[in-house]
Design a protein around this motif. Structure first.
Motif, PDB file in Angstrom:
ATOM      1  N   ASN A  36       0.814  -1.209   0.000  1.00  0.00           N
ATOM      2  CA  ASN A  36       0.000   0.000   0.000  1.00  0.00           C
ATOM      3  C   ASN A  36       0.849   1.262   0.000  1.00  0.00           C
ATOM      4  O   ASN A  36       0.433   2.288   0.513  1.00  0.00           O
ATOM      5  CB  ASN A  36      -0.946   0.000   1.211  1.00  0.00           C
ATOM      6  N   ASN A  37       2.044   1.174  -0.557  1.00  0.00           N
ATOM      7  CA  ASN A  37       2.927   2.334  -0.612  1.00  0.00           C
ATOM      8  C   ASN A  37       2.439   3.362  -1.626  1.00  0.00           C
ATOM      9  O   ASN A  37       1.813   3.012  -2.627  1.00  0.00           O
ATOM     10  CB  ASN A  37       4.345   1.923  -1.021  1.00  0.00           C
ATOM     11  N   THR A  38       2.788   4.617  -1.372  1.00  0.00           N
ATOM     12  CA  THR A  38       2.578   5.668  -2.365  1.00  0.00           C
ATOM     13  C   THR A  38       3.696   5.543  -3.408  1.00  0.00           C
ATOM     14  O   THR A  38       4.663   4.783  -3.219  1.00  0.00           O
ATOM     15  CB  THR A  38       2.653   7.061  -1.723  1.00  0.00           C
ATOM     16  N   ILE A  39       3.594   6.304  -4.466  1.00  0.00           N
ATOM     17  CA  ILE A  39       4.648   6.281  -5.489  1.00  0.00           C
ATOM     18  C   ILE A  39       5.986   6.707  -4.879  1.00  0.00           C
ATOM     19  O   ILE A  39       7.017   6.086  -5.137  1.00  0.00           O
ATOM     20  CB  ILE A  39       4.269   7.181  -6.682  1.00  0.00           C
ATOM     21  N   LEU A  40       5.972   7.761  -4.054  1.00  0.00           N
ATOM     22  CA  LEU A  40       7.205   8.206  -3.402  1.00  0.00           C
ATOM     23  C   LEU A  40       7.786   7.099  -2.533  1.00  0.00           C
ATOM     24  O   LEU A  40       8.994   6.821  -2.574  1.00  0.00           O
ATOM     25  CB  LEU A  40       6.949   9.462  -2.553  1.00  0.00           C
ATOM     26  N   GLN A  41       6.968   6.449  -1.746  1.00  0.00           N
ATOM     27  CA  GLN A  41       7.447   5.394  -0.867  1.00  0.00           C
ATOM     28  C   GLN A  41       8.040   4.234  -1.664  1.00  0.00           C
ATOM     29  O   GLN A  41       9.088   3.697  -1.306  1.00  0.00           O
ATOM     30  CB  GLN A  41       6.315   4.925   0.048  1.00  0.00           C
ATOM     31  N   ASP A  42       7.376   3.851  -2.763  1.00  0.00           N
ATOM     32  CA  ASP A  42       7.915   2.796  -3.616  1.00  0.00           C
ATOM     33  C   ASP A  42       9.258   3.203  -4.215  1.00  0.00           C
ATOM     34  O   ASP A  42      10.176   2.398  -4.331  1.00  0.00           O
ATOM     35  CB  ASP A  42       6.934   2.443  -4.737  1.00  0.00           C
ATOM     36  N   LYS A  43       9.350   4.460  -4.630  1.00  0.00           N
ATOM     37  CA  LYS A  43      10.599   4.956  -5.215  1.00  0.00           C
ATOM     38  C   LYS A  43      11.726   4.900  -4.186  1.00  0.00           C
ATOM     39  O   LYS A  43      12.845   4.480  -4.499  1.00  0.00           O
ATOM     40  CB  LYS A  43      10.412   6.387  -5.704  1.00  0.00           C
ATOM     41  N   LEU A  44      11.448   5.318  -2.952  1.00  0.00           N
ATOM     42  CA  LEU A  44      12.470   5.280  -1.904  1.00  0.00           C
ATOM     43  C   LEU A  44      12.891   3.848  -1.586  1.00  0.00           C
ATOM     44  O   LEU A  44      14.078   3.566  -1.389  1.00  0.00           O
ATOM     45  CB  LEU A  44      11.971   5.992  -0.650  1.00  0.00           C
ATOM     46  N   LEU A  45      11.926   2.940  -1.564  1.00  0.00           N
ATOM     47  CA  LEU A  45      12.236   1.527  -1.329  1.00  0.00           C
ATOM     48  C   LEU A  45      13.116   0.988  -2.459  1.00  0.00           C
ATOM     49  O   LEU A  45      14.104   0.290  -2.216  1.00  0.00           O
ATOM     50  CB  LEU A  45      10.949   0.711  -1.203  1.00  0.00           C
ATOM     51  N   TRP A  46      12.777   1.325  -3.693  1.00  0.00           N
ATOM     52  CA  TRP A  46      13.564   0.876  -4.839  1.00  0.00           C
ATOM     53  C   TRP A  46      14.995   1.414  -4.741  1.00  0.00           C
ATOM     54  O   TRP A  46      15.966   0.675  -4.970  1.00  0.00           O
ATOM     55  CB  TRP A  46      12.897   1.336  -6.139  1.00  0.00           C
ATOM     56  N   ILE A  47      15.136   2.709  -4.413  1.00  0.00           N
ATOM     57  CA  ILE A  47      16.463   3.313  -4.271  1.00  0.00           C
ATOM     58  C   ILE A  47      17.267   2.574  -3.210  1.00  0.00           C
ATOM     59  O   ILE A  47      18.434   2.223  -3.425  1.00  0.00           O
ATOM     60  CB  ILE A  47      16.339   4.818  -3.916  1.00  0.00           C
ATOM     61  N   ALA A  48      16.655   2.323  -2.060  1.00  0.00           N
ATOM     62  CA  ALA A  48      17.359   1.638  -0.969  1.00  0.00           C
ATOM     63  C   ALA A  48      17.760   0.223  -1.379  1.00  0.00           C
ATOM     64  O   ALA A  48      18.867  -0.233  -1.058  1.00  0.00           O
ATOM     65  CB  ALA A  48      16.487   1.618   0.283  1.00  0.00           C
ATOM     66  N   ARG A  49      16.898  -0.476  -2.089  1.00  0.00           N
ATOM     67  CA  ARG A  49      17.250  -1.834  -2.551  1.00  0.00           C
ATOM     68  C   ARG A  49      18.432  -1.793  -3.522  1.00  0.00           C
ATOM     69  O   ARG A  49      19.314  -2.655  -3.469  1.00  0.00           O
ATOM     70  CB  ARG A  49      16.037  -2.487  -3.208  1.00  0.00           C
ATOM     71  N   GLU A  50      18.430  -0.817  -4.414  1.00  0.00           N
ATOM     72  CA  GLU A  50      19.546  -0.682  -5.355  1.00  0.00           C
ATOM     73  C   GLU A  50      20.834  -0.338  -4.619  1.00  0.00           C
ATOM     74  O   GLU A  50      21.902  -0.867  -4.937  1.00  0.00           O
ATOM     75  CB  GLU A  50      19.227   0.380  -6.415  1.00  0.00           C
ATOM     76  N   TYR A  51      20.751   0.560  -3.646  1.00  0.00           N
ATOM     77  CA  TYR A  51      21.933   0.898  -2.865  1.00  0.00           C
ATOM     78  C   TYR A  51      22.454  -0.315  -2.108  1.00  0.00           C
ATOM     79  O   TYR A  51      23.666  -0.533  -2.022  1.00  0.00           O
ATOM     80  CB  TYR A  51      21.643   2.050  -1.900  1.00  0.00           C
TER      81      TYR A  51
ATOM     82  N   VAL B 176       4.217  18.676   3.880  1.00  0.00           N
ATOM     83  CA  VAL B 176       3.785  17.864   5.027  1.00  0.00           C
ATOM     84  C   VAL B 176       3.505  16.438   4.579  1.00  0.00           C
ATOM     85  O   VAL B 176       3.884  15.471   5.245  1.00  0.00           O
ATOM     86  CB  VAL B 176       2.532  18.490   5.689  1.00  0.00           C
ATOM     87  N   GLN B 177       2.862  16.300   3.434  1.00  0.00           N
ATOM     88  CA  GLN B 177       2.546  14.979   2.898  1.00  0.00           C
ATOM     89  C   GLN B 177       3.823  14.172   2.647  1.00  0.00           C
ATOM     90  O   GLN B 177       3.900  12.998   3.017  1.00  0.00           O
ATOM     91  CB  GLN B 177       1.750  15.114   1.605  1.00  0.00           C
ATOM     92  N   VAL B 178       4.819  14.793   2.036  1.00  0.00           N
ATOM     93  CA  VAL B 178       6.086  14.109   1.769  1.00  0.00           C
ATOM     94  C   VAL B 178       6.740  13.665   3.073  1.00  0.00           C
ATOM     95  O   VAL B 178       7.194  12.532   3.197  1.00  0.00           O
ATOM     96  CB  VAL B 178       7.041  15.021   0.955  1.00  0.00           C
ATOM     97  N   LEU B 179       6.763  14.552   4.055  1.00  0.00           N
ATOM     98  CA  LEU B 179       7.373  14.215   5.336  1.00  0.00           C
ATOM     99  C   LEU B 179       6.626  13.057   6.010  1.00  0.00           C
ATOM    100  O   LEU B 179       7.242  12.134   6.545  1.00  0.00           O
ATOM    101  CB  LEU B 179       7.413  15.446   6.242  1.00  0.00           C
ATOM    102  N   GLU B 180       5.303  13.086   5.955  1.00  0.00           N
ATOM    103  CA  GLU B 180       4.513  11.988   6.533  1.00  0.00           C
ATOM    104  C   GLU B 180       4.822  10.668   5.835  1.00  0.00           C
ATOM    105  O   GLU B 180       4.982   9.632   6.487  1.00  0.00           O
ATOM    106  CB  GLU B 180       3.010  12.293   6.424  1.00  0.00           C
ATOM    107  N   GLU B 181       4.900  10.695   4.506  1.00  0.00           N
ATOM    108  CA  GLU B 181       5.188   9.476   3.755  1.00  0.00           C
ATOM    109  C   GLU B 181       6.571   8.934   4.104  1.00  0.00           C
ATOM    110  O   GLU B 181       6.751   7.719   4.232  1.00  0.00           O
ATOM    111  CB  GLU B 181       5.073   9.735   2.251  1.00  0.00           C
ATOM    112  N   ILE B 182       7.534   9.816   4.271  1.00  0.00           N
ATOM    113  CA  ILE B 182       8.884   9.398   4.647  1.00  0.00           C
ATOM    114  C   ILE B 182       8.870   8.763   6.031  1.00  0.00           C
ATOM    115  O   ILE B 182       9.440   7.685   6.245  1.00  0.00           O
ATOM    116  CB  ILE B 182       9.855  10.596   4.583  1.00  0.00           C
ATOM    117  N   HIS B 183       8.190   9.406   6.975  1.00  0.00           N
ATOM    118  CA  HIS B 183       8.126   8.854   8.332  1.00  0.00           C
ATOM    119  C   HIS B 183       7.428   7.498   8.367  1.00  0.00           C
ATOM    120  O   HIS B 183       7.796   6.632   9.165  1.00  0.00           O
ATOM    121  CB  HIS B 183       7.427   9.842   9.272  1.00  0.00           C
ATOM    122  N   GLN B 184       6.442   7.309   7.512  1.00  0.00           N
ATOM    123  CA  GLN B 184       5.732   6.024   7.476  1.00  0.00           C
ATOM    124  C   GLN B 184       6.600   4.899   6.926  1.00  0.00           C
ATOM    125  O   GLN B 184       6.553   3.780   7.421  1.00  0.00           O
ATOM    126  CB  GLN B 184       4.469   6.143   6.616  1.00  0.00           C
ATOM    127  N   VAL B 185       7.394   5.196   5.897  1.00  0.00           N
ATOM    128  CA  VAL B 185       8.080   4.117   5.184  1.00  0.00           C
ATOM    129  C   VAL B 185       9.520   3.870   5.620  1.00  0.00           C
ATOM    130  O   VAL B 185      10.016   2.757   5.499  1.00  0.00           O
ATOM    131  CB  VAL B 185       8.011   4.355   3.653  1.00  0.00           C
TER     132      VAL B 185
END
Length: 176
Positions: free
Chosen positions: A1-16, A39-48
């Protein structure tokens, strides 16, 4: 149930993780956008981020990016960035925010942002000892002196007897 931003961050971390990278900083201009976006971006970061760190072992941290060139031509750049600083100071309390970044096409003298740099230095010294100030400078030959000028602006902003905050300046194409 990730947002696009959350999926992108997860993908980046997996690649790293595949590359053996355990820490990275990402500059993001969304934090200072008008309305609820920051605020939305910060909330999404804190969640994921806890899940990303648990799965990958990679720590992603964020720099609040301040545009040196605005997307609209009718506003004065420094005034806009000074407004953005108020947002920066509020959200920099997040454990995922580790600094600022003055970004964008280097078509102006960094001394135009002397007040902005002064406020960033004061914030880092007075409120957040680990806060990093990053300035893109020396990227092209239009303002070859910007690396040296950025150093001077930051140095002048540090009160006597105070420790210089963490700074990263330039790209190494043009410098002192």
């Amino acid at each position: 149930n990730n947002t696009i931003l959350q999926d992108k961050l997860l993908w980046i971390a997996r690649e790293y993780k595949k590359q053996g990278i355990v820490y990275a900083e990402i500059a993001n201009t969304d934090f200072t956008k008008k309305g609820d976006r920051g605020v939305q971006v910060l909330e999404e970061i804190h969640q994921v981020m806890p899940n990303i760190e648990e799965e990958t072992g990679v720590s992603l941290r964020f720099l609040i990016a301040l545009r040196r060139v605005l997307l609209t031509s009718d506003a004065k750049i420094e005034n806009q960035i000074l407004e953005d600083l108020d947002v920066l100071k509020a959200i920099a309390k997040s454990p995922y925010i580790v600094g600022s970044d003055i970004i964008g096409e280097e078509i102006n003298d960094i001394r135009n942002f002397k007040q902005v740099l002064k406020e960033l230095v004061e914030f880092a010294i007075e409120q957040d000892d680990g806060f990093t100030i990053r300035v893109h400078a020396g990227e092209n030959d239009s303002f070859k002196e910007n690396v040296e000028r950025a150093i001077e602006c930051i140095k002048e902003a540090v009160p006597e007897g105070k420790k210089m905050p963490r700074c990263r300046i330039g790209h190494g194409l043009y410098g002192i």
